[in-house]
Write a protein that holds these residues in place. Structure first.
Motif, PDB file in Angstrom:
ATOM      1  N   GLU A 151       0.830  -1.208   0.000  1.00 12.12           N
ATOM      2  CA  GLU A 151       0.000   0.000   0.000  1.00 12.12           C
ATOM      3  C   GLU A 151       0.865   1.260   0.000  1.00 12.12           C
ATOM      4  O   GLU A 151       0.553   2.243  -0.684  1.00 12.12           O
ATOM      5  N   HIS A 152       1.959   1.234   0.747  1.00  8.32           N
ATOM      6  CA  HIS A 152       2.861   2.389   0.764  1.00  8.32           C
ATOM      7  C   HIS A 152       3.459   2.616  -0.612  1.00  8.32           C
ATOM      8  O   HIS A 152       3.530   3.764  -1.088  1.00  8.32           O
ATOM      9  N   GLU A 153       3.891   1.535  -1.268  1.00 10.12           N
ATOM     10  CA  GLU A 153       4.456   1.684  -2.604  1.00 10.12           C
ATOM     11  C   GLU A 153       3.404   2.205  -3.583  1.00 10.12           C
ATOM     12  O   GLU A 153       3.701   3.059  -4.424  1.00 10.12           O
ATOM     13  N   ASP A 154       2.188   1.684  -3.476  1.00  8.89           N
ATOM     14  CA  ASP A 154       1.116   2.133  -4.364  1.00  8.89           C
ATOM     15  C   ASP A 154       0.788   3.605  -4.149  1.00  8.89           C
ATOM     16  O   ASP A 154       0.362   4.299  -5.081  1.00  8.89           O
ATOM     17  N   THR A 155       0.970   4.078  -2.922  1.00 12.20           N
ATOM     18  CA  THR A 155       0.650   5.470  -2.605  1.00 12.20           C
ATOM     19  C   THR A 155       1.778   6.418  -2.996  1.00 12.20           C
ATOM     20  O   THR A 155       1.527   7.479  -3.593  1.00 12.20           O
ATOM     21  N   PHE A 156       3.014   6.049  -2.705  1.00 17.40           N
ATOM     22  CA  PHE A 156       4.112   7.007  -2.808  1.00 17.40           C
ATOM     23  C   PHE A 156       5.036   6.799  -4.006  1.00 17.40           C
ATOM     24  O   PHE A 156       5.660   7.763  -4.462  1.00 17.40           O
ATOM     25  N   ILE A 157       5.159   5.575  -4.517  1.00 16.51           N
ATOM     26  CA  ILE A 157       6.133   5.307  -5.575  1.00 16.51           C
ATOM     27  C   ILE A 157       5.475   5.038  -6.922  1.00 16.51           C
ATOM     28  O   ILE A 157       5.828   5.640  -7.940  1.00 16.51           O
ATOM     29  N   HIS A 158       4.521   4.135  -6.936  1.00 16.96           N
ATOM     30  CA  HIS A 158       4.041   3.619  -8.216  1.00 16.96           C
ATOM     31  C   HIS A 158       3.228   4.607  -9.047  1.00 16.96           C
ATOM     32  O   HIS A 158       3.235   4.494 -10.284  1.00 16.96           O
ATOM     33  N   PRO A 159       2.548   5.597  -8.463  1.00 19.87           N
ATOM     34  CA  PRO A 159       1.932   6.606  -9.326  1.00 19.87           C
ATOM     35  C   PRO A 159       2.962   7.350 -10.180  1.00 19.87           C
ATOM     36  O   PRO A 159       2.718   7.618 -11.367  1.00 19.87           O
TER      37      PRO A 159
END
Length: 227
Positions: free
Chosen positions: A55-63
């Protein structure tokens, strides 16, 4: 100078703890119901942690990755399908294991062990994709100021206790020089009067020899933390 890597340190911590958990589950005494319950709880805690990390990666990195390199983002999405199935399978085994009868517990333990290792297999592939596809794509398309902003936004989203937990999970798996660099930056971010206590707190999960090496690398005696 090395570029900012959004994945390396946290992934090293995850690998170390996944491997240790696999050994613990595989070598556990199936006749000890209390120990089996604790092992199952640790498996469930691990799947919860990995989902939170995603979830952290989806929120902060992957966008940012999807905006700059959609093909790299698609490669990560393909990994999620196998990973989600492996997480769910491990959850099912972990919830069932404590309820197994004494006669059935050895096979239930081995089934839990296999499910955990299936997750590890899927997760290692996922980490490899992030480290060899996603991060190089971000390096190609983003400046260090943008990558630093991603790290800064994530850290700002964490409470002090969550940030300490992140360090506790990561630091034991890092090389001494990297560990010292992370610790130095962490201590520098707190008031001088709190520096010793901050270093003592963040080194709480280190082995004694790792802790001694950290203090030596930072050039301070371990007693400094207790002042």
């Amino acid at each position: 100078m090395p570029r900012i890597d959004l994945y390396r340190n946290v992934h090293m911590g995850q690998r170390a703890r996944l491997f240790a958990l696999a050994v613990e589950v595989g070598a556990g005494d199936s006749a000890d119901a209390a120990a089996g319950k604790r092992a199952a709880e640790r498996c469930l805690a691990m799947t919860g942690e990995l989902r939170e990390h995603a979830e952290h990666e989806d929120t902060f990195i992957h966008p940012l990755l999807r905006e700059r390199d959609p093909a790299a983002a698609d490669a990560l999405d393909a990994e999620h399908l196998r990973l989600d199935a492996a997480l769910a399978a491990l959850d099912d085994r972990a919830r069932a294991f404590p309820a197994a009868s004494p006669d059935a517990r050895p096979e239930a333990q081995h089934a839990l062990y296999l499910a955990l290792n299936e997750l590890i297999s899927a997760y290692l592939a996922h980490l490899h994709a992030e480290e060899t596809v996603a991060m190089p794509a971000l390096w190609r398309h983003c400046g260090d100021d943008e990558l630093a902003a991603v790290l800064g936004a994530f850290r700002a989203s964490r409470t002090a206790q969550e940030g300490l937990t992140d360090l506790h999970r990561m630091l034991p798996a890092l090389p001494p020089a990297v560990r010292a660099s992370v610790a130095r930056a962490t201590v520098a971010s707190v008031p001088g009067s709190e520096a010793g206590r901050s270093l003592d707190a963040l080194s709480g999960t280190l082995a004694p020899e790792q802790r001694a090496r950290l203090y030596a690398d930072l050039g301070v005696p371990e007693a400094w933390a207790l002042r």
